[in-house]
Structure formats: C-alpha cells, structure tokens
Design an enzyme around this catalytic site. Structure first.
Site, PDB file in Angstrom:
ATOM      1  N   TYR A   2     -16.363  17.850 -15.058  1.00  0.00           N
ATOM      2  CA  TYR A   2     -16.819  16.462 -15.014  1.00  0.00           C
ATOM      3  C   TYR A   2     -17.761  16.255 -13.829  1.00  0.00           C
ATOM      4  CZ  TYR A   2     -16.487  11.470 -13.929  1.00  0.00           C
ATOM      5  OH  TYR A   2     -16.780  10.175 -13.609  1.00  0.00           O
TER       6      TYR A   2
ATOM      7  N   LYS B  68      -8.232   6.907 -19.014  1.00  0.00           N
ATOM      8  CA  LYS B  68      -8.587   7.407 -20.333  1.00  0.00           C
ATOM      9  C   LYS B  68      -7.405   7.283 -21.306  1.00  0.00           C
ATOM     10  CE  LYS B  68     -12.452   8.600 -18.212  1.00  0.00           C
ATOM     11  NZ  LYS B  68     -12.197   8.571 -16.782  1.00  0.00           N
TER      12      LYS B  68
ATOM     13  N   ARG C  85       0.837  -1.194   0.000  1.00  0.00           N
ATOM     14  CA  ARG C  85       0.000   0.000   0.000  1.00  0.00           C
ATOM     15  C   ARG C  85       0.878   1.252   0.000  1.00  0.00           C
ATOM     16  NH1 ARG C  85      -2.074  -0.046   4.846  1.00  0.00           N
ATOM     17  NH2 ARG C  85      -0.805   1.689   5.579  1.00  0.00           N
TER      18      ARG C  85
ATOM     19  N   ASP D 233      -6.917  19.513 -14.227  1.00  0.00           N
ATOM     20  CA  ASP D 233      -7.291  18.195 -14.717  1.00  0.00           C
ATOM     21  C   ASP D 233      -6.936  18.137 -16.197  1.00  0.00           C
ATOM     22  OD1 ASP D 233      -8.536  15.888 -15.661  1.00  0.00           O
ATOM     23  OD2 ASP D 233     -10.175  16.030 -14.223  1.00  0.00           O
TER      24      ASP D 233
END
Length: 379
Positions: free
Chosen positions: A98, A195, A46, A170
């Site tokens: 978004y 994406k 982690r 972004d």
C-alpha cells in the site's frame, strides 16, 4: 467458539451498570477518582476508554490473539509498530505494498535511520537474500495491494524466527475471517479497521493484534504516549460492524468470484488479478492459508492504455470511483493516481503496477447488477 459466534459474542459483555446488550459509547474524556490514583480502572480516555477496551478485546478474540490495540487510523497503527525500531535497524517489506505504508517507511522512517528493503515477497528466496544481523522487522501484505500477490506467511515466519526479527502481517484485505496470521507464525496482525472490519465506509480506524506480553508493554506505551487513539463513537461503529463481518465477507467472496470470472472472459480485458484463479501466482499458498479468496480484484484492459482505464472508471455507476475499500458498496480506483501515487512511477512499474491498472472492491450488492455495470462501462 466458531468464527460466526465469536463475531457476535467474543470480547464483549453487557454493560454492568444497566445491562445494555450493546457496548455503550462512553463519551467522556476523564473519570472521577475517589482519591489521588484511586479509580475504577479508567483515568483518562487517551489511555483507556471502556468502549475502546471492549473493541480491543473483541479484535483479539477474532484473531485468536491475546492482546488488541485500537488506533485512530490504520497508518497510526503501522506507525506504532515502526516505533519499535531504532536507527540502523533494517526493515524488509514487499515491493507492491500500500502506498501509504511505503510513504511512511521511506519518507518518515528512512530519514531517521531505518533502512528499508522492498522485495518481491512471493519468492521467499528474495526475503532471505536481504536478511542481515540488522534485520529487526519483516512487513508482509497478503494479498498485496493492489496486485493481489500472495505471500506464504508461515514461510516468512520461519525466516523471521531464524533471523530474530519480528513479523508483522497487514491482514486488511483478508480480515480474520479469511486468514489468521498469528496462527501461521506472525508476531503482529495489522488492520485498517476502516475497511472490511468496520465495513460501512463510515469510520477511520486501525488496530494491532498480538500475543506477546512484552509487545503489549511496548506498544501500549507508544499508543498512549503518542496519542494516536480513536474516540468512543468510532470504536462503537467498528464493534457494530464486527457483528456482521462473517456474513459480509461471505458475500464479498461470492461476488468477487462472479466478477473475476466475468472479467477473465471479457474480450477487452488483458489480465485479471485475483488469488482464486488456479493460474494466479502462489494460488496454492492462498488455498492453504485462506478460507476463501476475497472481494478485491484488479485488472488491466487490452492495450494497457491509461486513458482507456480512466474512461471505464468514469462510466461506472455502481462501482463508485473513490478512495478506500471493503465497504458494503462496490468501489473502483486507479492506484497509480490514487492509493499508490506516493510510490515513484519507476518503483510501481518495477513491481508490475501498470498505470492502466483498475482496482475493484467488490461489494455485497446483487452480483448480476455488478456484472451489468462492468459490461456497460467496459463496452
């Protein structure tokens, strides 16, 4: 190195144990210690994982940044940035962002005392009007999702610096191939790696890239403490995708231009949103801060009827109706009922997002086939 060379080589190195040219998938949760606290740089996956470390280094190199952090999703990356704020702090964001970002800001962080302002950011005066002593973060998407509005990153960066606020951009639609936010004054570049960066619709991930050592200390603490980290298999898939990012983005841009030009002259199309048109708002800014104009396009049919838009979406054969974007295959979507459904209808309409708007993610197929699909679907 030029971008294409960086995409292949920067941030990665052969496996020291075997010489493997591709970064191995270190599918392990923990690491052997020779003595308590004595290890080989890794203790628990982690916190750190060798596959993730090389991905983070590669992402930083592509963005001309010093530090990269990878997350289990784009939203996990955005959430990590929001943890920099405390109750009473104010956020300024674009008004057509978004829907997932809007939902996080308004449904999760506003109840915790973060004040959010949503303004039409292509007008820098609208940003300045909302600046206050409590402004701690300015959040930019450019081009925006789904109206493709272009925001002057350098202009907003100057405002943020004067206000003593962080600027996060972004950059999912553009990727570092088309746009380098850090070089334009941003503090943090934000990505949904799902994406274009991964590019094959086979993984969900997010990332942050930045230069500040102070931000590294704070953001990496949240990354580890809150646990929104990706697994090594997903990191491997994104590393593989990055190696063809430049080639894919070139084709996305070429096909995007062909599709946008076709739609603009179609007698049944009322308006096309694509920053490559000289008539597009802030086209000059896009031409200045972007290498090319991308493969994201939105359009509205004449009559602006939702039922007409849905009929077109149902007829597509190559522009597959699905959530997401940026894969090698072309996708279509209806933002009002899909990606932006979490934004109240009145807020969507105020921002100019029509209920009949269709969003296209133009893939890397043959452009002639894509245009034929548009022709048969629109009629």
């Amino acid at each position: 190195m030029k971008f294409a060379t960086k995409a292949i080589h920067a941030g990665v190195h052969p496996d020291p144990a075997t010489g493997a040219i591709m970064t191995p998938i270190y599918q392990t949760s923990t690491y052997v210690q020779s003595s308590p606290g004595k290890n080989m740089g890794f203790e628990y996956s982690r916190t750190h994982n060798p596959t993730r470390t090389q991905l983070q280094d590669a992402l930083a190199a592509l963005d001309d940044g010093r530090h990269g952090l990878a997350f289990a999703s784009g939203m996990a990356a955005i959430d990590c940035v929001m943890k920099l704020l405390k109750p009473g702090d104010e956020l300024i964001s674009t008004d057509d962002l978004y829907g997932g970002s809007y939902r996080l800001f308004t449904k999760v962080y506003e109840p915790l005392g973060i004040v959010c302002h949503f303004v039409p950011m292509r007008d820098l005066a609208a940003v300045r009007e909302k600046i206050s002593p409590r402004t701690k973060l300015i959040w930019v998407e450019t081009p925006t999702n789904p109206l493709l509005n272009v925001i002057d990153i350098a202009g907003v960066a100057a405002i943020a610096k004067e206000a003593g606020a962080l600027l996060a951009v972004d950059n999912t639609f553009s990727t570092p191939y088309l746009q380098l936010p850090l070089a334009l004054g941003a503090d943090i570049s934000v990505y949904s790696l799902t994406k274009y960066m991964a590019g094959h619709s086979d993984t969900v991930m997010g990332a942050l890239v930045f230069n500040s050592d102070e931000l590294l200390e704070r953001l990496s603490f949240y990354q580890n403490a809150c646990g929104g980290t990706p697994g090594p298999q997903d990191c491997f898939l994104v590393l593989r995708g990055l190696k063809t990012l430049h080639l894919r983005m070139q084709r996305h841009c070429e096909n995007g231009r062909a599709v946008a030009e076709y739609l603009r002259q179609h007698p049944k199309v009322e308006h096309v949103y694509w920053p490559g048109f000289e008539t597009h708002p802030n086209h000059a800014v896009a031409a200045r801060q972007m290498r090319d104009f991308g493969g994201m396009i939105s359009f509205v049919l004449k009559g602006d009827k939702k039922e007409d838009a849905i009929a077109v979406l149902e007829k597509f054969k190559l522009f597959t109706l699905a959530e997401s974007l940026g894969g090698v295959e072309s996708l279509s979507g209806h933002p009002a009922t899909m990606t932006h459904a979490s934004i109240p209808p009145e807020q969507r309409r105020k921002a100019g997002l029509s209920d009949s708007l269709i969003r296209l993610s133009v893939g890397i197929e043959d452009a002639e086939d894509l245009i034929e699909d548009l022709a048969q679907a629109i009629g």
